[in-house]
Design a protein around this motif. Structure first.
Motif, PDB file in Angstrom:
ATOM      1  N   ALA A   1      -2.696  27.071-110.281  1.00 11.24           N
ATOM      2  CA  ALA A   1      -3.092  26.896-108.820  1.00 11.24           C
ATOM      3  C   ALA A   1      -2.750  25.326-108.492  1.00 11.24           C
ATOM      4  O   ALA A   1      -2.756  24.998-107.347  1.00 11.24           O
ATOM      5  CB  ALA A   1      -4.807  26.456-108.915  1.00 11.24           C
ATOM      6  N   ILE A   2      -2.016  24.368-109.386  1.00  4.50           N
ATOM      7  CA  ILE A   2      -1.338  23.042-109.135  1.00  4.50           C
ATOM      8  C   ILE A   2      -0.208  23.560-108.378  1.00  4.50           C
ATOM      9  O   ILE A   2       0.643  24.321-109.055  1.00  4.50           O
ATOM     10  CB  ILE A   2      -1.155  22.485-110.446  1.00  4.50           C
ATOM     11  N   PRO A   3      -0.011  22.994-107.293  1.00  4.26           N
ATOM     12  CA  PRO A   3       1.226  22.970-106.545  1.00  4.26           C
ATOM     13  C   PRO A   3       2.517  22.788-107.171  1.00  4.26           C
ATOM     14  O   PRO A   3       2.739  21.618-108.083  1.00  4.26           O
ATOM     15  CB  PRO A   3       1.112  22.106-105.536  1.00  4.26           C
ATOM     16  N   ASP A   4       3.581  23.730-107.485  1.00  8.48           N
ATOM     17  CA  ASP A   4       4.869  23.455-107.877  1.00  8.48           C
ATOM     18  C   ASP A   4       4.645  23.101-109.158  1.00  8.48           C
ATOM     19  O   ASP A   4       5.629  22.366-109.901  1.00  8.48           O
ATOM     20  CB  ASP A   4       5.539  22.163-107.432  1.00  8.48           C
ATOM     21  N   ILE A   5       3.835  23.849-110.058  1.00  5.29           N
ATOM     22  CA  ILE A   5       3.759  23.527-111.412  1.00  5.29           C
ATOM     23  C   ILE A   5       5.007  24.093-112.304  1.00  5.29           C
ATOM     24  O   ILE A   5       5.273  23.652-113.342  1.00  5.29           O
ATOM     25  CB  ILE A   5       2.459  24.017-112.098  1.00  5.29           C
ATOM     26  N   ILE A   6       5.741  24.967-111.685  1.00  5.00           N
ATOM     27  CA  ILE A   6       6.831  25.488-112.415  1.00  5.00           C
ATOM     28  C   ILE A   6       7.888  25.057-111.611  1.00  5.00           C
ATOM     29  O   ILE A   6       8.305  25.288-110.547  1.00  5.00           O
ATOM     30  CB  ILE A   6       6.819  27.194-112.298  1.00  5.00           C
ATOM     31  N   ARG A   7       8.665  24.108-112.372  1.00  7.88           N
ATOM     32  CA  ARG A   7       9.832  23.637-111.765  1.00  7.88           C
ATOM     33  C   ARG A   7      11.305  24.063-112.244  1.00  7.88           C
ATOM     34  O   ARG A   7      12.249  23.538-111.912  1.00  7.88           O
ATOM     35  CB  ARG A   7       9.842  21.894-112.110  1.00  7.88           C
ATOM     36  N   THR A   8      11.071  25.215-112.906  1.00  7.86           N
ATOM     37  CA  THR A   8      12.373  25.988-113.255  1.00  7.86           C
ATOM     38  C   THR A   8      12.429  27.181-112.060  1.00  7.86           C
ATOM     39  O   THR A   8      11.440  27.554-111.626  1.00  7.86           O
ATOM     40  CB  THR A   8      12.258  26.570-114.765  1.00  7.86           C
ATOM     41  N   ALA A   9      13.728  27.444-111.864  1.00 12.40           N
ATOM     42  CA  ALA A   9      14.147  28.593-110.883  1.00 12.40           C
ATOM     43  C   ALA A   9      13.286  29.884-111.517  1.00 12.40           C
ATOM     44  O   ALA A   9      12.927  30.661-110.389  1.00 12.40           O
ATOM     45  CB  ALA A   9      15.557  28.942-110.818  1.00 12.40           C
ATOM     46  N   THR A  10      13.242  30.265-112.660  1.00 10.49           N
ATOM     47  CA  THR A  10      12.643  31.312-113.289  1.00 10.49           C
ATOM     48  C   THR A  10      11.362  30.750-114.076  1.00 10.49           C
ATOM     49  O   THR A  10      11.419  29.954-114.719  1.00 10.49           O
ATOM     50  CB  THR A  10      13.597  31.900-114.169  1.00 10.49           C
ATOM     51  N   ASN A  11      10.291  31.530-113.852  1.00  7.90           N
ATOM     52  CA  ASN A  11       9.026  31.132-114.590  1.00  7.90           C
ATOM     53  C   ASN A  11       8.990  31.732-116.083  1.00  7.90           C
ATOM     54  O   ASN A  11       9.053  32.753-116.417  1.00  7.90           O
ATOM     55  CB  ASN A  11       7.844  31.806-113.948  1.00  7.90           C
ATOM     56  N   LEU A  12       9.103  30.551-116.904  1.00  4.89           N
ATOM     57  CA  LEU A  12       9.355  30.678-118.407  1.00  4.89           C
ATOM     58  C   LEU A  12       8.098  30.878-119.162  1.00  4.89           C
ATOM     59  O   LEU A  12       8.115  30.871-120.448  1.00  4.89           O
ATOM     60  CB  LEU A  12      10.270  29.749-118.908  1.00  4.89           C
ATOM     61  N   VAL A  13       6.654  30.817-118.484  1.00  4.95           N
ATOM     62  CA  VAL A  13       5.664  30.932-119.232  1.00  4.95           C
ATOM     63  C   VAL A  13       5.289  32.248-119.482  1.00  4.95           C
ATOM     64  O   VAL A  13       5.073  33.205-118.383  1.00  4.95           O
ATOM     65  CB  VAL A  13       4.460  30.317-118.159  1.00  4.95           C
ATOM     66  N   PRO A  14       5.045  32.614-120.879  1.00  2.17           N
ATOM     67  CA  PRO A  14       4.833  33.927-121.289  1.00  2.17           C
ATOM     68  C   PRO A  14       3.499  34.514-120.350  1.00  2.17           C
ATOM     69  O   PRO A  14       2.551  33.887-120.276  1.00  2.17           O
ATOM     70  CB  PRO A  14       4.615  33.698-122.702  1.00  2.17           C
ATOM     71  N   PRO A  15       3.574  35.760-119.825  1.00  6.61           N
ATOM     72  CA  PRO A  15       2.276  36.309-119.245  1.00  6.61           C
ATOM     73  C   PRO A  15       1.092  36.548-120.016  1.00  6.61           C
ATOM     74  O   PRO A  15       0.026  36.428-119.313  1.00  6.61           O
ATOM     75  CB  PRO A  15       2.839  37.563-118.735  1.00  6.61           C
ATOM     76  N   GLU A  16       1.385  36.419-121.217  1.00  7.95           N
ATOM     77  CA  GLU A  16       0.151  36.715-122.255  1.00  7.95           C
ATOM     78  C   GLU A  16      -0.513  35.326-122.367  1.00  7.95           C
ATOM     79  O   GLU A  16      -1.817  35.426-123.052  1.00  7.95           O
ATOM     80  CB  GLU A  16       0.437  37.469-123.485  1.00  7.95           C
ATOM     81  N   LEU A  17       0.110  34.327-122.078  1.00  7.61           N
ATOM     82  CA  LEU A  17      -0.629  33.101-122.432  1.00  7.61           C
ATOM     83  C   LEU A  17      -1.813  32.766-121.707  1.00  7.61           C
ATOM     84  O   LEU A  17      -1.795  32.724-120.375  1.00  7.61           O
ATOM     85  CB  LEU A  17       0.497  31.926-122.290  1.00  7.61           C
ATOM     86  N   ALA A  18      -3.099  32.560-122.352  1.00 10.87           N
ATOM     87  CA  ALA A  18      -4.386  32.511-121.527  1.00 10.87           C
ATOM     88  C   ALA A  18      -4.199  31.136-121.343  1.00 10.87           C
ATOM     89  O   ALA A  18      -5.067  30.630-120.225  1.00 10.87           O
ATOM     90  CB  ALA A  18      -5.375  32.800-122.425  1.00 10.87           C
ATOM     91  N   GLU A  19      -3.933  30.023-121.754  1.00 14.12           N
ATOM     92  CA  GLU A  19      -3.896  28.541-121.715  1.00 14.12           C
ATOM     93  C   GLU A  19      -2.596  27.974-121.587  1.00 14.12           C
ATOM     94  O   GLU A  19      -1.577  28.277-122.058  1.00 14.12           O
ATOM     95  CB  GLU A  19      -4.799  27.804-122.756  1.00 14.12           C
ATOM     96  N   VAL A  20      -2.503  26.935-120.641  1.00 13.78           N
ATOM     97  CA  VAL A  20      -1.084  26.530-120.306  1.00 13.78           C
ATOM     98  C   VAL A  20      -1.085  25.095-120.529  1.00 13.78           C
ATOM     99  O   VAL A  20      -2.178  24.233-120.097  1.00 13.78           O
ATOM    100  CB  VAL A  20      -0.683  26.645-119.008  1.00 13.78           C
ATOM    101  N   ARG A  21      -0.170  24.601-121.352  1.00 11.93           N
ATOM    102  CA  ARG A  21       0.080  23.073-121.825  1.00 11.93           C
ATOM    103  C   ARG A  21       0.648  22.488-120.420  1.00 11.93           C
ATOM    104  O   ARG A  21       1.852  22.808-120.015  1.00 11.93           O
ATOM    105  CB  ARG A  21       0.487  22.736-122.870  1.00 11.93           C
ATOM    106  N   ILE A  22      -0.004  21.388-119.942  1.00 12.86           N
ATOM    107  CA  ILE A  22       0.621  20.807-118.984  1.00 12.86           C
ATOM    108  C   ILE A  22       0.953  19.273-119.074  1.00 12.86           C
ATOM    109  O   ILE A  22       0.297  18.588-119.752  1.00 12.86           O
ATOM    110  CB  ILE A  22      -0.359  20.699-117.741  1.00 12.86           C
TER     111      ILE A  22
END
Length: 244
Positions: free
Chosen positions: A177-198
């Motif tokens: 929900a944080i704007p522009d949290i992914i700064r890579t052209a491709t989202n590399l965060v695995p879809p199964e990851l329940a928690e995300v380190r920021i």
């Protein structure tokens, strides 16, 4: 031989990036490598290389020359050094100089990507780092004639601002929900990851990231933009060095 297969390594470096020495117990020791119950060795990822260091046990030093992340964090010992058996109490120690340079470099890359995104709206398409040097690629079609000098100057202004670098873990939905949290052209965060380190360079750059970082931008040091390369239509590569 595995002592307790259901146990996994506690990742100490994710909570305390200043930690350099700690006590642990060997869970697994075989030809594949060593698994500890507690470890601050970063296994690599996101362009950041793995840590190196030593394990001390029974008056013996086992050099750790690599780390990999599979089902667990596996330490790769030097092939000439003895292996502590499963169940052995060990003292782990990172190569402090290497880790500190990697933290400074990684934070420097986040600062660079934050400046380029803020000033040009460009996303990261690739990157790599070694202690003190790095490259980062951007989907940047056009650059002004003074781009190299202006980016370097802008980065070092942000270094001098001594912006705090915060690390936190959020539920996936809250993180995205944080704007522009992914700064890579491709989202590399695995879809199964329940928690995300920021990792948040407060007031400049907020990204999903699993690596290690310094506590504020002044600890990065001076950022020098060595070269700007044209990598094909719409893509630029920036090579940087971190200086004391």
């Amino acid at each position: 031989m595995t002592a307790t297969p259901h146990l996994h390594t506690q990742r100490l470096e994710l909570d305390d990036q200043t930690l350099r020495e700690w006590d642990a117990t060997v869970l697994k020791s075989d030809g594949e490598g060593l698994v500890l119950d507690r470890s601050a060795f970063y296994p690599g990822g996101g362009g950041q290389p793995p840590d190196e260091g030593v394990l001390v046990w029974g008056g013996v030093r086992t050099r750790i020359v690599g780390v990999r992340k599979g089902d667990d964090v596996v330490l790769i010992p030097h092939d000439e050094d003895p292996l502590p058996p499963a169940g052995t109490a060990v003292r782990g120690a990172l190569d402090d100089e290497r880790r500190t340079w990697l933290m400074r470099t990684h934070s420097g890359l986040h600062l660079l990507s934050g400046v380029v995104f803020r000033d040009f709206g460009a996303l990261v398409t690739g990157g790599n780092m070694e202690p003190g040097t790095a490259r980062m690629d951007f989907n940047l079609p056009e650059v002004p004639p003074d781009f190299k000098a202006s980016i370097e100057a802008a980065c070092n202004v942000e270094v001098s601002q001594d912006r705090r670098i915060d690390v936190k873990v959020l539920p996936r939905e809250e993180a995205f929900a944080i704007p522009d949290i992914i700064r890579t052209a491709t989202n590399l965060v695995p879809p199964e990851l329940a928690e995300v380190r920021i990792v948040d360079i407060v007031g400049l750059d907020t990204q999903a990231d699993g690596g290690t970082h310094v506590e504020s931008t002044r600890w990065i040091g001076k950022i020098e933009v060595l070269k700007v390369e044209n990598k094909g239509k719409g893509f630029r590569r920036l090579r940087i060095a971190i200086r004391d």
